[in-house]
Design an enzyme around this catalytic site. Structure first.
Site, PDB file in Angstrom:
ATOM      1  N   GLU A  18       0.557  -1.632  -0.425  1.00 45.36           N
ATOM      2  CA  GLU A  18      -0.319   0.121   0.345  1.00 45.36           C
ATOM      3  C   GLU A  18       1.019   1.238   0.196  1.00 45.36           C
ATOM      4  O   GLU A  18       0.812   1.837  -1.207  1.00 45.36           O
ATOM      5  CB  GLU A  18      -0.965  -0.082   0.887  1.00 45.36           C
ATOM      6  CG  GLU A  18      -2.018  -1.212   1.785  1.00 45.36           C
ATOM      7  CD  GLU A  18      -2.647  -0.542   0.147  1.00 45.36           C
ATOM      8  OE1 GLU A  18      -3.274   0.414  -0.357  1.00 45.36           O
ATOM      9  OE2 GLU A  18      -4.523  -1.003   0.543  1.00 45.36           O
ATOM     10  N   SER A  19       1.738   1.204   0.863  1.00 46.73           N
ATOM     11  CA  SER A  19       2.568   2.576   0.897  1.00 46.73           C
ATOM     12  C   SER A  19       4.041   2.066   0.906  1.00 46.73           C
ATOM     13  O   SER A  19       4.642   3.579   1.366  1.00 46.73           O
ATOM     14  CB  SER A  19       2.053   3.027   2.603  1.00 46.73           C
ATOM     15  OG  SER A  19       1.951   2.822   3.534  1.00 46.73           O
TER      16      SER A  19
END
Length: 317
Positions: free
Chosen positions: A220-221
């Site tokens: 995700e990040s």
């Protein structure tokens, strides 16, 4: 039928007649309806570990209640109706949904509004709570989260997802305070990744494998707590603002809050869909998309997301 039951049914009739003139705000339609529904389904992750969805054979959580109620969207309202093949009234819908999940409720709305435990306000309501309207109670609905409810409204309309409105007089929580089999499940821990202690703590609390949480954060990040996506997802676990609110996460950029909220969301999705790949697809594309396609949606981004995360954890969760 008891005197109390007859009195309650009379009250329901009176409420229906009163609503025929005034009516309720109609629910969304088309794409707007689907957006609202997806938002409500995502918001079912509001439930904490104490009330989150349990695995098959244990107590249901809010996500399962809302998912069960969603099956009857579009069924016509029929006063006194308890059979979805012919029609449902408000209390018939509520009783049917909970009975399908192994929880027995009284037949009429006034008695249903006495079941379970009181909830002080709509701000404290969780998906799956019962919303009772009017005094005496003559209408009841199921809270779907994010200010939305699923109801069988009145003659001429069908079971629908709509904004909470009307004379809300009681909120009741009939789900158990603690669902068996949530905390204490065995899960692999992580050590040599950023925020390993947060992943391990969430794993121990919610029974979500720490390697899975870590893989989601990496995908995700890239483990960046300040990340913001073009779509507006925020923080280490890339929670959308509406989803974060539903989870009670006040600051998505705080890694501790983000991991705890994401773990509760993943736990709920695992319990709901029963498979890691479907839970990941729902995390990426929303539960509504998984339901619409009865599996991983045919979105290249979602399919790549699922493959990538599963590859990080070995694909055997």
């Amino acid at each position: 039928m008891s005197v109390a039951a007859v009195t309650s049914r009379v009250a329901e009739i009176q409420g229906v007649l009163a609503q025929l003139g005034a009516g309720r705000a109609t629910g969304s339609s088309g794409a707007a309806f689907r957006t609202s529904l997806d938002g409500a389904l995502a918001a079912t992750a509001t439930a904490t570990a104490a009330t989150s969805g349990a695995a098959a054979g244990s107590s249901p959580g809010g996500a399962r209640v809302v998912a069960e109620a969603e099956k009857y969207l579009g069924v016509p309202y029929v006063w006194g109706g308890t059979d979805p093949d012919s029609g449902l009234d408000c209390s018939g819908l509520v009783q049917l949904v909970y009975r399908n999940l192994g929880i027995d409720l009284p037949r009429v709305s006034r008695d249903q509004a006495q079941a379970g435990r009181p909830v002080a306000s709509l701000a404290e309501a969780q998906p799956g709570d019962l919303l009772a309207f009017n005094s005496p109670v003559s209408h009841i609905a199921i809270y779907a989260g994010d200010g939305m409810m699923i109801e069988a409204p009145r003659p001429g309309l069908a079971v629908r997802l709509t904004a909470v409105d009307g004379d809300l007089t009681a909120i009741r929580r009939v789900l158990p305070e603690s669902a068996p089999g949530v905390a204490g499940r065995a899960s692999t821990q992580v050590s040599s990744v950023p925020y390993a202690d947060l992943f391990n703590r969430a794993a121990a609390t919610y029974g979500v494998d720490a390697t899975l949480l870590s893989a989601i954060a990496r995908q995700e990040s890239g483990y960046r707590p300040g990340a913001v996506s073009p779509a507006g997802a925020q923080g280490l676990m890339q929670l959308m603002p509406a989803t974060a609110r539903g989870l009670g996460v006040t600051d998505s950029f705080d890694p501790a809050q983000a991991v705890d909220g994401a773990a509760r969301l993943v736990r709920d999705l695992l319990d709901r869909f029963g498979r890691t790949d479907l839970a990941l697809a729902a995390y990426n594309a929303g539960p509504g998309a998984v339901l619409r396609y009865d599996g991983i949606p045919p979105y290249p981004e979602t399919q790549n997301y699922v493959r990538s995360v599963l590859a990080m954890v070995g694909g055997d969760l």
